[in-house]
Design a protein around this motif. Structure first.
Motif, PDB file in Angstrom:
ATOM      1  N   ALA A  54       4.615  -9.599  -7.192  1.00 47.34           N
ATOM      2  CA  ALA A  54       4.286  -8.884  -7.153  1.00 47.34           C
ATOM      3  C   ALA A  54       5.136  -8.477  -5.834  1.00 47.34           C
ATOM      4  O   ALA A  54       5.557  -9.314  -5.166  1.00 47.34           O
ATOM      5  CB  ALA A  54       2.843  -7.852  -6.834  1.00 47.34           C
ATOM      6  N   ASN A  55       5.759  -6.769  -6.097  1.00 49.31           N
ATOM      7  CA  ASN A  55       6.760  -7.131  -5.339  1.00 49.31           C
ATOM      8  C   ASN A  55       6.638  -6.820  -3.039  1.00 49.31           C
ATOM      9  O   ASN A  55       7.294  -7.488  -2.226  1.00 49.31           O
ATOM     10  CB  ASN A  55       7.366  -5.554  -5.232  1.00 49.31           C
ATOM     11  CG  ASN A  55       7.056  -3.958  -5.150  1.00 49.31           C
ATOM     12  OD1 ASN A  55       5.547  -4.065  -5.250  1.00 49.31           O
ATOM     13  ND2 ASN A  55       7.488  -3.146  -5.296  1.00 49.31           N
ATOM     14  N   VAL A  56       5.236  -6.692  -3.628  1.00 41.56           N
ATOM     15  CA  VAL A  56       4.633  -6.565  -2.142  1.00 41.56           C
ATOM     16  C   VAL A  56       3.715  -7.766  -1.845  1.00 41.56           C
ATOM     17  O   VAL A  56       3.558  -8.103   0.211  1.00 41.56           O
ATOM     18  CB  VAL A  56       3.583  -5.466  -1.894  1.00 41.56           C
ATOM     19  CG1 VAL A  56       3.630  -4.349  -2.365  1.00 41.56           C
ATOM     20  CG2 VAL A  56       2.148  -6.021  -2.756  1.00 41.56           C
TER      21      VAL A  56
ATOM     22  N   ASP B  57       5.726   3.355   7.943  1.00 39.96           N
ATOM     23  CA  ASP B  57       4.885   3.596   7.341  1.00 39.96           C
ATOM     24  C   ASP B  57       4.727   4.539   6.269  1.00 39.96           C
ATOM     25  O   ASP B  57       6.118   4.690   5.949  1.00 39.96           O
ATOM     26  CB  ASP B  57       3.546   4.169   7.745  1.00 39.96           C
ATOM     27  CG  ASP B  57       3.723   5.205   9.015  1.00 39.96           C
ATOM     28  OD1 ASP B  57       4.383   6.036   8.004  1.00 39.96           O
ATOM     29  OD2 ASP B  57       4.421   5.168  10.220  1.00 39.96           O
ATOM     30  N   GLY B  58       3.878   4.992   5.435  1.00 37.67           N
ATOM     31  CA  GLY B  58       4.213   5.746   3.810  1.00 37.67           C
ATOM     32  C   GLY B  58       4.940   6.802   4.416  1.00 37.67           C
ATOM     33  O   GLY B  58       5.605   7.905   3.713  1.00 37.67           O
TER      34      GLY B  58
ATOM     35  N   TYR C 228       3.736  -0.755  -6.792  1.00 34.01           N
ATOM     36  CA  TYR C 228       3.346   0.708  -6.528  1.00 34.01           C
ATOM     37  C   TYR C 228       3.269   0.720  -4.914  1.00 34.01           C
ATOM     38  O   TYR C 228       3.525   1.457  -4.825  1.00 34.01           O
ATOM     39  CB  TYR C 228       1.771   0.813  -6.908  1.00 34.01           C
ATOM     40  CG  TYR C 228       0.960   1.515  -6.373  1.00 34.01           C
ATOM     41  CD1 TYR C 228       0.414   2.698  -7.606  1.00 34.01           C
ATOM     42  CD2 TYR C 228      -0.566   1.045  -5.166  1.00 34.01           C
ATOM     43  CE1 TYR C 228       0.006   3.824  -6.303  1.00 34.01           C
ATOM     44  CE2 TYR C 228      -0.892   2.128  -4.530  1.00 34.01           C
ATOM     45  CZ  TYR C 228      -1.005   3.757  -5.336  1.00 34.01           C
ATOM     46  OH  TYR C 228      -1.926   4.635  -5.325  1.00 34.01           O
ATOM     47  N   GLY C 229       3.021  -0.361  -4.262  1.00 27.88           N
ATOM     48  CA  GLY C 229       2.745  -0.864  -2.854  1.00 27.88           C
ATOM     49  C   GLY C 229       4.182   0.108  -1.884  1.00 27.88           C
ATOM     50  O   GLY C 229       4.828  -0.231  -2.291  1.00 27.88           O
ATOM     51  N   ASN C 230       4.489   0.153  -0.542  1.00 24.88           N
ATOM     52  CA  ASN C 230       5.164   0.355  -0.068  1.00 24.88           C
ATOM     53  C   ASN C 230       6.009  -0.638   0.508  1.00 24.88           C
ATOM     54  O   ASN C 230       5.419  -1.153   0.857  1.00 24.88           O
ATOM     55  CB  ASN C 230       4.565   1.857   1.284  1.00 24.88           C
ATOM     56  CG  ASN C 230       5.724   2.330   1.727  1.00 24.88           C
ATOM     57  OD1 ASN C 230       6.632   2.050   2.751  1.00 24.88           O
ATOM     58  ND2 ASN C 230       5.886   3.308   1.131  1.00 24.88           N
ATOM     59  N   MET C 231       7.597   0.036   0.431  1.00 23.65           N
ATOM     60  CA  MET C 231       8.021  -1.581   0.503  1.00 23.65           C
ATOM     61  C   MET C 231       9.515  -1.216   1.619  1.00 23.65           C
ATOM     62  O   MET C 231      10.688  -1.578   1.669  1.00 23.65           O
ATOM     63  CB  MET C 231       9.185  -1.961  -0.581  1.00 23.65           C
ATOM     64  CG  MET C 231       8.384  -2.878  -2.241  1.00 23.65           C
ATOM     65  SD  MET C 231       7.145  -4.024  -1.111  1.00 23.65           S
ATOM     66  CE  MET C 231       9.072  -4.827  -0.787  1.00 23.65           C
TER      67      MET C 231
ATOM     68  N   ASP D 177       6.764   4.292  -2.164  1.00 21.16           N
ATOM     69  CA  ASP D 177       5.516   3.154  -2.914  1.00 21.16           C
ATOM     70  C   ASP D 177       5.336   4.247  -4.773  1.00 21.16           C
ATOM     71  O   ASP D 177       6.240   4.849  -4.534  1.00 21.16           O
ATOM     72  CB  ASP D 177       4.992   3.223  -2.001  1.00 21.16           C
ATOM     73  CG  ASP D 177       3.766   5.037  -0.959  1.00 21.16           C
ATOM     74  OD1 ASP D 177       4.852   5.819  -2.406  1.00 21.16           O
ATOM     75  OD2 ASP D 177       3.214   4.947  -0.734  1.00 21.16           O
ATOM     76  N   LYS D 178       4.015   4.065  -5.115  1.00 28.50           N
ATOM     77  CA  LYS D 178       3.597   4.789  -6.044  1.00 28.50           C
ATOM     78  C   LYS D 178       4.180   4.442  -7.263  1.00 28.50           C
ATOM     79  O   LYS D 178       5.079   3.756  -6.911  1.00 28.50           O
ATOM     80  CB  LYS D 178       2.936   5.966  -5.437  1.00 28.50           C
ATOM     81  CG  LYS D 178       1.871   5.676  -4.442  1.00 28.50           C
ATOM     82  CD  LYS D 178       1.272   6.996  -4.117  1.00 28.50           C
ATOM     83  CE  LYS D 178       0.318   6.758  -2.624  1.00 28.50           C
ATOM     84  NZ  LYS D 178       0.228   6.787  -2.019  1.00 28.50           N
ATOM     85  N   LEU D 179       3.935   5.574  -8.208  1.00 29.72           N
ATOM     86  CA  LEU D 179       4.672   5.452  -9.276  1.00 29.72           C
ATOM     87  C   LEU D 179       5.605   6.519  -9.554  1.00 29.72           C
ATOM     88  O   LEU D 179       5.911   6.742 -11.083  1.00 29.72           O
ATOM     89  CB  LEU D 179       3.881   4.907 -10.581  1.00 29.72           C
ATOM     90  CG  LEU D 179       2.390   4.292 -10.252  1.00 29.72           C
ATOM     91  CD1 LEU D 179       1.853   4.109 -11.458  1.00 29.72           C
ATOM     92  CD2 LEU D 179       3.507   2.858 -10.704  1.00 29.72           C
TER      93      LEU D 179
END
Length: 330
Positions: A50-52, A94-95, A87-90, A102-104
């Motif tokens: 996964a990317n995270v 912070d978000g 999905y996770g924030n990269m 992040d997300k889709l």
């Protein structure tokens, strides 16, 4: 090694999936490479990441370790079915400061794919998975983004992870309206001690032709002979296992499980994996070895055939919820 089709696709994958979440945080790069070499030599061709993974400030590190392994050549990339997730924030913070990382959303999917391809040092991702549902982004937008990536040759198939049954249905109905293949796999929490997926997630996956890829097949070590290890070393369980064993009824359940397998001369971790391989719809469980020795143990599970007596005993100790709606209604 045994192979099977990934869901309704023509893609052939091994019945064990090499999980790479430990690569970086717990397993250094040389050892990670050795584990991947050993897995490939044993016929495991399905690698999941996964990317995270890498977590925190090291997000993306796991993909980089896989990429440096691919770069060694020797047909490593061509022999491997690589799956990663989005999905996770990269973003770098912070978000709130990186709201589109992040997300889709279509913009994040596009950005995330390109970043993963760069870290993995490859020109395409075989299975691109949505790591979680996105309650704000409509599937029409998600599939439009995926369609573009497929046309560009950057990804081949799309899968889900941690989706409830109704979202699997929504996703694939939306894909069908666009004339797309839709989801071909679902990666979910599923093991002897956690069988709620049998109520609706797995039936939905079977109905739509998704291959089921269970994660945490040993339930954080709970099914890996944790009590036997306590007795040998005197060290108590930790993490998820410790939390579970703090409940008296769970400890009794795990003791009965280990006693049953000891009676039949079976190793708990290998039996837990072998049980998953008997379950309808399961493509293969994800194993996340930290050492080459742990990989060797997991590989033995593919050759293990559980008797009806053992299977019946396991069902008595860890009864499933049953299908819906009978599991909660009539």
């Amino acid at each position: 090694m045994e192979y099977t089709q990934l869901g309704r696709t023509g893609l052939k994958v091994s019945r064990l999936v090499l999980g790479t979440m430990n690569f970086g945080p717990q397993t250094d790069e040389p050892t990670s490479h050795a584990i991947m070499d050993a897995a490939l030599d044993a016929g495991v061709n399905f690698f999941d990441t996964a990317n995270v993974y890498g977590w925190g400030e090291d997000k993306g590190r796991t993909e980089e370790i896989i990429g440096s392994w691919f770069a060694q050549g020797g047909g490593r990339r061509d022999k491997t079915v690589i799956a990663t997730k989005v999905y996770g924030n990269m973003g770098g913070g912070d978000g709130e400061r990186w709201p589109n990382h992040d997300k889709l959303s279509a913009v994040n999917i596009r950005r995330a794919v390109d970043a993963s391809l760069k870290r993995l040092r490859t020109d395409h991702i075989d299975l691109y998975q949505f790591h979680h549902i996105d309650r704000r982004t409509p599937f029409e937008e998600i599939w439009q983004a995926i369609d573009v990536l497929i046309q560009q040759g950057k990804i081949l198939y799309a899968g889900s992870s941690n989706f409830p049954g109704y979202k699997i249905a929504q996703a694939n109905e939306a894909a069908a309206r666009r004339g797309m293949v839709g989801l071909v796999s679902e990666q979910c929490l599923y093991n002897l001690a956690e069988r709620r997926a049998e109520m609706e997630v797995i039936p939905a996956a079977e109905e739509y032709g998704l291959g089921v890829i269970p994660w945490s097949p040993l339930h954080g070590g709970l099914l890996g002979g944790v009590l036997k290890k306590e007795g040998r070393s005197g060290r108590s369980a930790s993490g998820r296992s410790a939390d579970a064993l703090a409940v008296t009824s769970v400890r009794a359940q795990v003791q009965a499980y280990e006693d049953l397998l000891d009676k039949h001369g079976l190793e708990p971790g290998e039996a837990a994996l072998a049980w998953l391989l008997t379950r309808p719809g399961v493509t293969g469980p994800i194993v996340g070895p930290r050492t080459p020795e742990q990989l060797e143990s997991a590989l033995r599970a593919v050759e293990l055939e559980l008797t009806e007596e053992v299977l019946t005993g396991l069902d008595e100790i860890f009864p499933g919820p049953g299908p819906s709606p009978e599991a909660f209604a009539w």
